[in-house]
Scaffold this motif. Sequence first.
Motif, PDB file in Angstrom:
ATOM      1  N   MET A 162       3.359   5.412  -9.900  1.00 22.30           N
ATOM      2  CA  MET A 162       4.173   5.673  -8.712  1.00 22.30           C
ATOM      3  C   MET A 162       3.744   4.753  -7.574  1.00 22.30           C
ATOM      4  O   MET A 162       4.585   4.179  -6.877  1.00 22.30           O
ATOM      5  CB  MET A 162       4.045   7.140  -8.290  1.00 22.30           C
ATOM      6  CG  MET A 162       4.796   7.486  -7.005  1.00 22.30           C
ATOM      7  SD  MET A 162       4.689   9.249  -6.544  1.00 22.30           S
ATOM      8  CE  MET A 162       2.930   9.404  -6.205  1.00 22.30           C
ATOM      9  N   ARG A 163       2.449   4.585  -7.403  1.00 24.43           N
ATOM     10  CA  ARG A 163       1.955   3.709  -6.342  1.00 24.43           C
ATOM     11  C   ARG A 163       2.400   2.268  -6.581  1.00 24.43           C
ATOM     12  O   ARG A 163       2.834   1.574  -5.655  1.00 24.43           O
ATOM     13  CB  ARG A 163       0.426   3.775  -6.252  1.00 24.43           C
ATOM     14  CG  ARG A 163      -0.137   5.143  -5.910  1.00 24.43           C
ATOM     15  CD  ARG A 163      -1.576   5.047  -5.399  1.00 24.43           C
ATOM     16  NE  ARG A 163      -2.441   4.252  -6.254  1.00 24.43           N
ATOM     17  CZ  ARG A 163      -3.210   4.738  -7.216  1.00 24.43           C
ATOM     18  NH1 ARG A 163      -3.188   6.044  -7.479  1.00 24.43           N
ATOM     19  NH2 ARG A 163      -3.997   3.949  -7.927  1.00 24.43           N
ATOM     20  N   ARG A 164       2.300   1.814  -7.816  1.00 23.97           N
ATOM     21  CA  ARG A 164       2.653   0.426  -8.120  1.00 23.97           C
ATOM     22  C   ARG A 164       4.141   0.167  -7.887  1.00 23.97           C
ATOM     23  O   ARG A 164       4.517  -0.817  -7.243  1.00 23.97           O
ATOM     24  CB  ARG A 164       2.296   0.104  -9.576  1.00 23.97           C
ATOM     25  CG  ARG A 164       2.474  -1.372  -9.936  1.00 23.97           C
ATOM     26  CD  ARG A 164       2.534  -1.573 -11.432  1.00 23.97           C
ATOM     27  NE  ARG A 164       3.725  -0.962 -12.005  1.00 23.97           N
ATOM     28  CZ  ARG A 164       4.937  -1.501 -11.949  1.00 23.97           C
ATOM     29  NH1 ARG A 164       5.138  -2.655 -11.328  1.00 23.97           N
ATOM     30  NH2 ARG A 164       5.965  -0.881 -12.499  1.00 23.97           N
ATOM     31  N   THR A 165       4.991   1.053  -8.397  1.00 27.47           N
ATOM     32  CA  THR A 165       6.440   0.874  -8.259  1.00 27.47           C
ATOM     33  C   THR A 165       6.856   0.907  -6.793  1.00 27.47           C
ATOM     34  O   THR A 165       7.660   0.088  -6.334  1.00 27.47           O
ATOM     35  CB  THR A 165       7.183   1.973  -9.040  1.00 27.47           C
ATOM     36  OG1 THR A 165       6.779   1.926 -10.411  1.00 27.47           O
ATOM     37  CG2 THR A 165       8.683   1.786  -8.943  1.00 27.47           C
ATOM     38  N   ALA A 166       6.308   1.860  -6.053  1.00 28.53           N
ATOM     39  CA  ALA A 166       6.639   1.961  -4.629  1.00 28.53           C
ATOM     40  C   ALA A 166       6.176   0.726  -3.869  1.00 28.53           C
ATOM     41  O   ALA A 166       6.859   0.254  -2.951  1.00 28.53           O
ATOM     42  CB  ALA A 166       6.004   3.214  -4.036  1.00 28.53           C
ATOM     43  N   GLY A 167       5.024   0.185  -4.247  1.00 27.64           N
ATOM     44  CA  GLY A 167       4.508  -0.986  -3.548  1.00 27.64           C
ATOM     45  C   GLY A 167       5.449  -2.169  -3.624  1.00 27.64           C
ATOM     46  O   GLY A 167       5.668  -2.877  -2.632  1.00 27.64           O
ATOM     47  N   VAL A 199       0.848  -1.188   0.000  1.00 23.79           N
ATOM     48  CA  VAL A 199       0.000   0.000   0.000  1.00 23.79           C
ATOM     49  C   VAL A 199       0.889   1.245   0.000  1.00 23.79           C
ATOM     50  O   VAL A 199       1.854   1.325   0.766  1.00 23.79           O
ATOM     51  CB  VAL A 199      -0.936   0.013   1.227  1.00 23.79           C
ATOM     52  CG1 VAL A 199      -1.939   1.159   1.122  1.00 23.79           C
ATOM     53  CG2 VAL A 199      -1.667  -1.317   1.354  1.00 23.79           C
ATOM     54  N   PHE A 200       0.567   2.208  -0.830  1.00 24.02           N
ATOM     55  CA  PHE A 200       1.391   3.406  -0.988  1.00 24.02           C
ATOM     56  C   PHE A 200       1.252   4.302   0.239  1.00 24.02           C
ATOM     57  O   PHE A 200       0.146   4.727   0.584  1.00 24.02           O
ATOM     58  CB  PHE A 200       0.969   4.174  -2.237  1.00 24.02           C
ATOM     59  CG  PHE A 200       1.835   5.358  -2.541  1.00 24.02           C
ATOM     60  CD1 PHE A 200       3.041   5.189  -3.211  1.00 24.02           C
ATOM     61  CD2 PHE A 200       1.456   6.633  -2.154  1.00 24.02           C
ATOM     62  CE1 PHE A 200       3.852   6.285  -3.499  1.00 24.02           C
ATOM     63  CE2 PHE A 200       2.258   7.734  -2.435  1.00 24.02           C
ATOM     64  CZ  PHE A 200       3.462   7.554  -3.106  1.00 24.02           C
ATOM     65  N   GLU A 258       8.785  -2.069  -4.173  1.00 24.37           N
ATOM     66  CA  GLU A 258      10.012  -1.771  -3.430  1.00 24.37           C
ATOM     67  C   GLU A 258       9.776  -1.805  -1.924  1.00 24.37           C
ATOM     68  O   GLU A 258      10.606  -2.301  -1.158  1.00 24.37           O
ATOM     69  CB  GLU A 258      10.551  -0.400  -3.844  1.00 24.37           C
ATOM     70  CG  GLU A 258      11.778   0.054  -3.054  1.00 24.37           C
ATOM     71  CD  GLU A 258      12.930  -0.932  -3.113  1.00 24.37           C
ATOM     72  OE1 GLU A 258      13.685  -1.005  -2.119  1.00 24.37           O
ATOM     73  OE2 GLU A 258      13.073  -1.641  -4.130  1.00 24.37           O
ATOM     74  N   ASN A 259       8.636  -1.290  -1.483  1.00 27.67           N
ATOM     75  CA  ASN A 259       8.358  -1.259  -0.047  1.00 27.67           C
ATOM     76  C   ASN A 259       8.185  -2.662   0.522  1.00 27.67           C
ATOM     77  O   ASN A 259       8.600  -2.940   1.654  1.00 27.67           O
ATOM     78  CB  ASN A 259       7.120  -0.409   0.232  1.00 27.67           C
ATOM     79  CG  ASN A 259       7.397   1.074   0.073  1.00 27.67           C
ATOM     80  OD1 ASN A 259       8.546   1.507   0.124  1.00 27.67           O
ATOM     81  ND2 ASN A 259       6.352   1.859  -0.121  1.00 27.67           N
ATOM     82  N   ARG A 260       7.580  -3.546  -0.240  1.00 32.69           N
ATOM     83  CA  ARG A 260       7.467  -4.938   0.200  1.00 32.69           C
ATOM     84  C   ARG A 260       8.858  -5.539   0.389  1.00 32.69           C
ATOM     85  O   ARG A 260       9.129  -6.201   1.406  1.00 32.69           O
ATOM     86  CB  ARG A 260       6.666  -5.752  -0.822  1.00 32.69           C
ATOM     87  CG  ARG A 260       6.654  -7.265  -0.572  1.00 32.69           C
ATOM     88  CD  ARG A 260       5.842  -7.655   0.634  1.00 32.69           C
ATOM     89  NE  ARG A 260       5.966  -9.083   0.928  1.00 32.69           N
ATOM     90  CZ  ARG A 260       5.264  -9.728   1.847  1.00 32.69           C
ATOM     91  NH1 ARG A 260       4.377  -9.088   2.580  1.00 32.69           N
ATOM     92  NH2 ARG A 260       5.444 -11.015   2.059  1.00 32.69           N
ATOM     93  N   ARG A 261       9.750  -5.306  -0.563  1.00 31.50           N
ATOM     94  CA  ARG A 261      11.117  -5.829  -0.444  1.00 31.50           C
ATOM     95  C   ARG A 261      11.813  -5.270   0.796  1.00 31.50           C
ATOM     96  O   ARG A 261      12.546  -5.980   1.492  1.00 31.50           O
ATOM     97  CB  ARG A 261      11.922  -5.461  -1.692  1.00 31.50           C
ATOM     98  CG  ARG A 261      11.500  -6.170  -2.965  1.00 31.50           C
ATOM     99  CD  ARG A 261      12.544  -5.944  -4.040  1.00 31.50           C
ATOM    100  NE  ARG A 261      12.092  -6.441  -5.329  1.00 31.50           N
ATOM    101  CZ  ARG A 261      11.955  -5.695  -6.411  1.00 31.50           C
ATOM    102  NH1 ARG A 261      12.248  -4.406  -6.366  1.00 31.50           N
ATOM    103  NH2 ARG A 261      11.545  -6.229  -7.548  1.00 31.50           N
ATOM    104  N   LYS A 262      11.593  -3.987   1.051  1.00 27.61           N
ATOM    105  CA  LYS A 262      12.249  -3.333   2.181  1.00 27.61           C
ATOM    106  C   LYS A 262      11.815  -3.962   3.506  1.00 27.61           C
ATOM    107  O   LYS A 262      12.638  -4.222   4.393  1.00 27.61           O
ATOM    108  CB  LYS A 262      11.910  -1.840   2.165  1.00 27.61           C
ATOM    109  CG  LYS A 262      12.729  -0.991   3.111  1.00 27.61           C
ATOM    110  CD  LYS A 262      12.305   0.475   3.038  1.00 27.61           C
ATOM    111  CE  LYS A 262      12.369   1.000   1.614  1.00 27.61           C
ATOM    112  NZ  LYS A 262      11.996   2.437   1.551  1.00 27.61           N
TER     113      LYS A 262
END
Length: 379
Positions: free
Chosen positions: A338-343, A294-295, A345-349
């Motif tokens: 932007m929301r999709r790309t961040a989602g 989720v963004f 990367e954030n999951r990986r983080k």
Amino acid sequence: MHRLTDQRDERGRSVRVLIVSHTNLSWTATYARYFAGRGDMVQVVSFHPDRVPGVPCEFVGVEPFDKYANKQLYLTRAPRVAAISRRFRPDVVLATYLISNGLSAALACDAPLVVSARGGDVRDLYARGDWRNVARRIVIRFVCDRAEAVHCVSGELRERLLELGVSAARIFEWPMGVDLRRFAPGLRPAPDGHIRMICTRKHEPIYDIPTILNAVARLDDRDRVRLTIAGGGHLLEAHRRRVADLGLHDVVDLTGERPNEEIARMLASSDIYISASHSDGTSSSLLEAMACGVFPVVSRIPANTAWVREGRDGLMFTPGRADELAGALRRAIRDSEMRRTAGVENRRKVERDGDLSRNLARTAELLERVVAATRRGAA
């Protein structure tokens, strides 16, 4: 310290862990069940009357529970905590929040102590020069001096502990983390085409729900959005009245407290996560949202900047600024890529740094090292 590979001594005896922590906080049950699941003997002592099913709990507070009142109980009920500790005979004590449970444990327990700083317990909460800040610092130093190890959930808290004079060698930093199996990405967008926004913070002053409501009221295209605020708190009814006053009853749903399983489902079907908190340690709510892809649109505070790269992994706003939050929401609503790309990367983080199972194992290892060092010293 010597590192053990299992939390049992050479005779195969399980470790006895006394947990002093409020049972209405999710991490108390998480710690208790984790150690019990390892085969250790666990006893919980709480100033809140809730129970942890399947784990022995002793209530030492008063009812009704009020987090803002009766703070003297952490001193006056220390003899009761001491009696429980003598009866249970723990090998190690784990206490969360330095100036409350940590203080009681430091006064009451003879066993080796590990304390955990979670956020507001180590910050100055009052105006500069207020004597209460001085008193809090004295308590923090006393508790940390008594403890064998001090855990904290963020780098900001680590720096604060160092400023207060706690030895770096005794500070250990990692977040609580989230259950990555439970909190995982789901299907988006919602079938009705709305942009689903969610906040999972409580209705308490520090989380500033009114700023979120005021920001949503500023959106020109709010017919496109739906906001769910899933959390309890003593300001819930006041915020329901605010929703009505702003004419947001068709846009905002205040669900009240919801179980973790339902929160996970809500997040998995949401597009944007909002938090207006003025202060945090490491926000488990933020990590849960990031784990679900989720963004995040969150307040610009150190606890959030440690996890969110502004403009890349999420958007930020100055705490209390509904106009800035509204602007960030407009941008997030428009930019689905932007929301999709961040989602992703954030999951990986969160998989890398916020895995609950891995961080519970780190906590267990810390307790193991403390117990081992104590046994070597007694030999």
